[in-house]
Design a protein around this motif. Structure first.
Motif, mmCIF file in Angstrom:
data_model
loop_
_atom_site.group_PDB
_atom_site.id
_atom_site.type_symbol
_atom_site.label_atom_id
_atom_site.label_comp_id
_atom_site.label_asym_id
_atom_site.label_seq_id
_atom_site.Cartn_x
_atom_site.Cartn_y
_atom_site.Cartn_z
ATOM 1 N N GLU A 151 -6.363 -7.365 -6.336
ATOM 2 C CA GLU A 151 -5.764 -8.632 -6.751
ATOM 3 C C GLU A 151 -4.381 -8.848 -6.160
ATOM 4 O OE1 GLU A 151 -4.632 -10.913 -10.920
ATOM 5 O OE2 GLU A 151 -6.321 -9.503 -10.869
ATOM 6 N N ARG A 152 -3.598 -7.781 -6.033
ATOM 7 C CA ARG A 152 -2.224 -7.929 -5.539
ATOM 8 C C ARG A 152 -2.078 -7.594 -4.058
ATOM 9 N NH1 ARG A 152 0.478 -5.037 -10.852
ATOM 10 N NH2 ARG A 152 0.489 -6.888 -12.197
ATOM 11 N N THR A 153 -3.183 -7.435 -3.371
ATOM 12 C CA THR A 153 -3.113 -7.169 -1.929
ATOM 13 C C THR A 153 -2.661 -8.425 -1.200
ATOM 14 O OG1 THR A 153 -4.896 -5.548 -2.079
ATOM 15 C CG2 THR A 153 -4.410 -6.433 0.104
ATOM 16 N N VAL A 154 -1.657 -8.266 -0.340
ATOM 17 C CA VAL A 154 -1.121 -9.396 0.429
ATOM 18 C C VAL A 154 -1.740 -9.439 1.820
ATOM 19 C CG1 VAL A 154 0.960 -10.418 1.420
ATOM 20 C CG2 VAL A 154 1.039 -9.338 -0.856
ATOM 21 N N ALA A 155 -1.899 -8.288 2.442
ATOM 22 C CA ALA A 155 -2.384 -8.219 3.826
ATOM 23 C C ALA A 155 -3.851 -8.601 3.926
ATOM 24 C CB ALA A 155 -2.192 -6.805 4.370
ATOM 25 N N LYS A 156 -4.218 -9.114 5.076
ATOM 26 C CA LYS A 156 -5.607 -9.424 5.377
ATOM 27 C C LYS A 156 -5.918 -8.920 6.785
ATOM 28 C CE LYS A 156 -5.982 -11.783 1.518
ATOM 29 N NZ LYS A 156 -6.801 -11.275 0.395
ATOM 30 N N GLY A 157 -7.203 -8.809 7.094
ATOM 31 C CA GLY A 157 -7.603 -8.473 8.456
ATOM 32 C C GLY A 157 -7.829 -6.988 8.658
ATOM 33 N N GLU A 158 -8.511 -6.692 9.770
ATOM 34 C CA GLU A 158 -8.851 -5.316 10.107
ATOM 35 C C GLU A 158 -8.463 -5.024 11.559
ATOM 36 O OE1 GLU A 158 -12.823 -4.065 8.914
ATOM 37 O OE2 GLU A 158 -13.072 -5.963 7.848
ATOM 38 N N ARG A 159 -8.175 -3.764 11.841
ATOM 39 C CA ARG A 159 -7.882 -3.331 13.212
ATOM 40 C C ARG A 159 -8.623 -2.023 13.476
ATOM 41 N NH1 ARG A 159 -1.621 -3.564 14.487
ATOM 42 N NH2 ARG A 159 -1.505 -2.014 12.822
ATOM 43 N N SER B 286 -16.828 16.885 -3.538
ATOM 44 C CA SER B 286 -16.500 15.545 -3.020
ATOM 45 C C SER B 286 -15.545 14.864 -3.981
ATOM 46 C CB SER B 286 -17.765 14.708 -2.833
ATOM 47 O OG SER B 286 -18.422 14.495 -4.074
ATOM 48 N N LEU B 287 -14.553 14.190 -3.415
ATOM 49 C CA LEU B 287 -13.506 13.578 -4.229
ATOM 50 C C LEU B 287 -13.027 12.299 -3.569
ATOM 51 C CD1 LEU B 287 -10.482 15.396 -5.826
ATOM 52 C CD2 LEU B 287 -10.065 13.470 -4.303
ATOM 53 N N MET B 288 -12.771 11.272 -4.381
ATOM 54 C CA MET B 288 -12.170 10.046 -3.854
ATOM 55 C C MET B 288 -10.826 9.811 -4.542
ATOM 56 S SD MET B 288 -13.643 6.174 -3.305
ATOM 57 C CE MET B 288 -14.098 5.808 -4.998
ATOM 58 N N LEU B 289 -9.825 9.490 -3.735
ATOM 59 C CA LEU B 289 -8.495 9.158 -4.225
ATOM 60 C C LEU B 289 -8.244 7.676 -3.978
ATOM 61 C CD1 LEU B 289 -5.548 9.908 -5.144
ATOM 62 C CD2 LEU B 289 -5.080 10.325 -2.703
ATOM 63 N N CYS B 290 -7.870 6.945 -5.028
ATOM 64 C CA CYS B 290 -7.602 5.508 -4.905
ATOM 65 C C CYS B 290 -6.104 5.246 -5.010
ATOM 66 C CB CYS B 290 -8.331 4.731 -5.997
ATOM 67 S SG CYS B 290 -10.128 4.830 -5.932
ATOM 68 N N ILE B 291 -5.571 4.522 -4.043
ATOM 69 C CA ILE B 291 -4.158 4.149 -4.018
ATOM 70 C C ILE B 291 -4.070 2.629 -3.922
ATOM 71 C CG2 ILE B 291 -1.967 4.328 -2.776
ATOM 72 C CD1 ILE B 291 -2.757 6.983 -3.955
ATOM 73 N N GLY B 292 -3.307 2.022 -4.824
ATOM 74 C CA GLY B 292 -3.226 0.564 -4.879
ATOM 75 C C GLY B 292 -2.242 -0.038 -3.886
ATOM 76 N N PRO B 293 -2.088 -1.366 -3.919
ATOM 77 C CA PRO B 293 -1.204 -2.082 -2.986
ATOM 78 C C PRO B 293 0.260 -1.970 -3.403
ATOM 79 C CG PRO B 293 -2.167 -3.626 -4.525
ATOM 80 C CD PRO B 293 -2.774 -2.275 -4.847
ATOM 81 N N GLU B 294 1.131 -2.648 -2.648
ATOM 82 C CA GLU B 294 2.563 -2.591 -2.933
ATOM 83 C C GLU B 294 2.892 -2.995 -4.371
ATOM 84 O OE1 GLU B 294 1.236 -3.822 -0.159
ATOM 85 O OE2 GLU B 294 2.541 -3.524 1.595
ATOM 86 N N ARG C 133 9.181 8.626 -10.246
ATOM 87 C CA ARG C 133 9.676 7.617 -9.310
ATOM 88 C C ARG C 133 8.555 6.684 -8.866
ATOM 89 N NH1 ARG C 133 12.278 12.251 -8.251
ATOM 90 N NH2 ARG C 133 10.691 12.954 -6.785
ATOM 91 N N ARG C 134 8.913 5.444 -8.626
ATOM 92 C CA ARG C 134 7.951 4.460 -8.134
ATOM 93 C C ARG C 134 7.854 4.616 -6.614
ATOM 94 N NH1 ARG C 134 8.119 -2.062 -9.353
ATOM 95 N NH2 ARG C 134 5.988 -2.518 -8.649
ATOM 96 N N LEU C 135 6.679 4.976 -6.128
ATOM 97 C CA LEU C 135 6.497 5.283 -4.715
ATOM 98 C C LEU C 135 5.828 4.133 -3.972
ATOM 99 C CD1 LEU C 135 5.071 8.910 -5.132
ATOM 100 C CD2 LEU C 135 7.457 8.245 -4.775
ATOM 101 N N ARG C 136 6.183 3.989 -2.694
ATOM 102 C CA ARG C 136 5.422 3.081 -1.837
ATOM 103 C C ARG C 136 3.985 3.582 -1.740
ATOM 104 N NH1 ARG C 136 8.352 -0.458 1.376
ATOM 105 N NH2 ARG C 136 10.600 -0.091 1.510
ATOM 106 N N SER C 137 3.078 2.679 -1.425
ATOM 107 C CA SER C 137 1.664 3.049 -1.387
ATOM 108 C C SER C 137 1.404 4.185 -0.406
ATOM 109 C CB SER C 137 0.814 1.830 -1.004
ATOM 110 O OG SER C 137 0.921 0.823 -1.979
ATOM 111 N N GLU C 138 1.975 4.089 0.802
ATOM 112 C CA GLU C 138 1.718 5.131 1.792
ATOM 113 C C GLU C 138 2.357 6.463 1.384
ATOM 114 O OE1 GLU C 138 5.428 2.950 3.325
ATOM 115 O OE2 GLU C 138 3.596 2.486 2.213
ATOM 116 N N THR C 139 3.498 6.388 0.674
ATOM 117 C CA THR C 139 4.124 7.611 0.183
ATOM 118 C C THR C 139 3.283 8.239 -0.923
ATOM 119 O OG1 THR C 139 6.297 6.633 0.642
ATOM 120 C CG2 THR C 139 6.251 8.605 -0.744
ATOM 121 N N ALA C 140 2.762 7.410 -1.814
ATOM 122 C CA ALA C 140 1.897 7.910 -2.890
ATOM 123 C C ALA C 140 0.675 8.611 -2.314
ATOM 124 C CB ALA C 140 1.469 6.751 -3.797
ATOM 125 N N ALA C 141 0.101 8.043 -1.253
ATOM 126 C CA ALA C 141 -1.069 8.666 -0.623
ATOM 127 C C ALA C 141 -0.713 10.034 -0.060
ATOM 128 C CB ALA C 141 -1.613 7.762 0.476
#
Length: 240
Positions: free
Chosen positions: A112-120, A187-195, A219-227
């Protein structure tokens, strides 16, 4: 150790062929010659020791000396599901570090809070391949097309354990305490949310789907830092 990549179709019974960029890197950058020994992976788990027997402008032919499987890989298949990030460079960075930290599958998603769109996909796969070779792995993570968070939650039954990192989690529910409560995870899945983080409704959906909501610290971490933090903790626990 310098590792080169050759796609599965270029592995023969006794020979592996390096093509194009890999062959050019072999001869012009690291300046290997006929008779030199090198390591080659197919990105699917095989790592070969090989000897160069012939080099042309676009190809290098290498004789297979020995093959090992799953070198530097954990026995647990880790999937990272992470929301697309507004800054493409940060998402690229996350793919690189997730690969170095042992992830075998990456699923980008929109919530819901994802801002980015598109794939590369082409760029993402190139980053993953480079990171695989740099970190001396022999599995290149599979990067799926972008999905919705709802679609991600429908996959939970395919994993032994699904973790969802969030700052509102109980401080006693850490990755370490959760992993130790489950024996024999393969097997394990880790979910990290958006900004902006997951919404309360998304967290409730994740909980109902069987996800374990885990705390990464005060501390509140950026998404990539949390990952990176979460994957580092998983690596220490699953390799030990």
């Amino acid at each position: 150790m310098e590792i080169f990549f050759s796609s599965n179709e270029d592995w023969r019974d006794e020979e592996i062929i390096l093509r194009d960029e890999e062959a050019n890197h072999l001869s012009r950058v690291v300046r290997k010659n006929v008779g030199d020994s090198i390591s080659i992976t197919d990105g699917r788990g095989r790592l070969a020791e090989a000897r160069i027997v012939r080099i042309t402008k676009k190809e290098a032919h290498c004789a297979i000396l020995a093959i090992q499987n799953n070198v530097n890989e954990t026995s647990c298949d880790i999937t990272l599901s992470i929301a697309l990030l507004k800054n493409p460079g940060r998402f690229d960075f996350c793919i690189e570090k997730a690969t170095e930290l042992g992830v075998k599958h990456i699923i980008p998603f929109c919530s819901e809070r994802t801002v980015a769109k598109g794939e590369r996909p082409e760029r993402w796969n190139h980053i993953a391949r480079s990171a695989m070779k740099q970190s001396c792995r022999c599995i290149q993570p599979e990067i799926s097309p972008v999905e919705s968070f709802t679609a991600i939650l429908k996959k939970t039954e395919s994993y032994d354990l699904v973790l969802c990192a969030h700052e509102k989690a109980n401080p006693l529910e850490t990755i370490a305490t959760t992993i130790r409560a489950f024996a024999g995870i393969s097997s394990l899945m880790l979910c990290i949310g958006p900004e902006g983080g997951f919404t309360d409704e998304e967290l409730e959906m994740a909980h109902r789907a069987g996800c374990k909501i885990v705390w990464l610290g005060p501390r509140r971490l950026r998404s990539e830092t949390a990952a990176i933090v979460a994957l580092s903790q998983l690596g220490e626990l699953l390799f030990s």
